[in-house]
Design an enzyme around this catalytic site. Structure first.
Site, mmCIF file in Angstrom:
data_model
loop_
_atom_site.group_PDB
_atom_site.id
_atom_site.type_symbol
_atom_site.label_atom_id
_atom_site.label_comp_id
_atom_site.label_asym_id
_atom_site.label_seq_id
_atom_site.Cartn_x
_atom_site.Cartn_y
_atom_site.Cartn_z
ATOM 1 N N GLU A 111 -45.208 20.644 -38.747
ATOM 2 C CA GLU A 111 -45.530 19.252 -38.367
ATOM 3 C C GLU A 111 -46.543 18.613 -39.325
ATOM 4 O OE1 GLU A 111 -46.782 21.900 -37.086
ATOM 5 O OE2 GLU A 111 -48.858 21.532 -36.459
ATOM 6 N N HIS B 180 -47.465 25.475 -40.046
ATOM 7 C CA HIS B 180 -47.421 24.158 -39.383
ATOM 8 C C HIS B 180 -46.366 23.228 -39.984
ATOM 9 C CE1 HIS B 180 -51.219 24.372 -37.034
ATOM 10 N NE2 HIS B 180 -51.537 25.270 -37.944
ATOM 11 N N CYS C 188 -48.242 28.218 -34.757
ATOM 12 C CA CYS C 188 -49.599 28.746 -34.955
ATOM 13 C C CYS C 188 -50.269 29.150 -33.635
ATOM 14 C CB CYS C 188 -50.414 27.741 -35.754
ATOM 15 S SG CYS C 188 -51.734 28.540 -36.645
HETATM 16 N N1 GLN Z 1 -56.874 30.417 -35.321
HETATM 17 C C1 GLN Z 1 -56.247 29.733 -34.234
HETATM 18 C C2 GLN Z 1 -56.160 30.600 -32.999
HETATM 19 O O1 GLN Z 1 -56.443 31.736 -33.052
HETATM 20 C C3 GLN Z 1 -54.868 29.249 -34.630
HETATM 21 C C4 GLN Z 1 -55.000 28.262 -35.755
HETATM 22 C C5 GLN Z 1 -53.987 27.167 -35.755
HETATM 23 O O2 GLN Z 1 -53.301 26.877 -34.780
HETATM 24 N N2 GLN Z 1 -53.922 26.490 -36.880
HETATM 25 O O3 GLN Z 1 -55.802 30.137 -31.966
#
Ligand code: GLN
Length: 197
Positions: free
Chosen positions: A172, A170, A80
């Protein structure tokens, strides 16, 4: 015995550590520049807020050293916000961070209504995987040599490239350890990411 460093300046790093400990792997937390002097075989860039993580990495003097290690082949699993940190280009932000992964990523790509959602998705070489998305990015374009590992509703949600594995979701936050196990294979066999799937 392999040792994994988890970037621990912000975000969901504890969940990664718990998962790796379940797999019997020793972890260290990277919180400050001095931690980079410890020996480690792989790196996890967790979810969280990429802008905050990027800023802290620079302020703490960790950015250049980590970028160099990743360029030199250190195996990385990025989830992410971590994927955003690796991306060569962000389509809806002028910033970019490590730029070691030749992909264009769109941040917060699913809009407000679909801020968080969970779907079983098909992951190359693994099969159905529970994909948890939280204000997730998706990958809009991939460069030469990047292998697409998953698409969700047509959008690229996981890729591998050389020593780098990136997911928009994710792993994890689930009970499913298969992505972390794949990452450990990448380290153990000292190979390229696409060869482990
Ligand atoms: N929206 C976050 C970003 O732009 C990422 C979200 C996340 O890691 N769950 O960094």
């Amino acid at each position: 015995m392999i040792k994994i460093a988890v970037l621990a300046v912000q975000g969901a790093f504890i969940e990664h550590i718990k998962m790796l400990e379940r797999l019997g792997v020793e972890c260290i937390e990277l919180r400050q520049r001095a931690d980079l002097e410890l020996a480690f075989d792989g790196l996890i860039l967790p979810g969280g807020e990429s802008t905050v993580q990027g800023k802290l990495l620079r302020e703490l003097g960790m950015f250049d050293l980590l970028q160099e290690r990743i360029r030199d082949g250190l195996p990385v699993l990025a989830t992410c916000a971590g994927l955003i940190l690796l991306a060569e280009k962000l389509s809806n932000d002028d910033k970019a961070y490590f730029q070691t992964l030749p992909v264009t990523v769109k941040r917060n790509a699913y809009g407000r209504q679909l801020g968080s959602f969970s779907v079983p998705g098909d992951l190359e070489g693994i099969g159905t995987f529970p994909m948890e998305f939280i204000r997730a990015p998706y990958i809009e374009e991939v460069g030469h040599g990047v292998q697409v590992l998953a698409r969700v509703e047509g959008n690229i949600a996981a890729v591998s490239y050389q020593n780098q594995l990136g997911t928009a979701f994710h792993p994890e936050l689930t009970e499913d350890v298969r992505i972390h196990e794949a990452f450990l294979r990448l380290i153990n066999f000292n190979t390229r990411a696409f060869q482990i799937f």
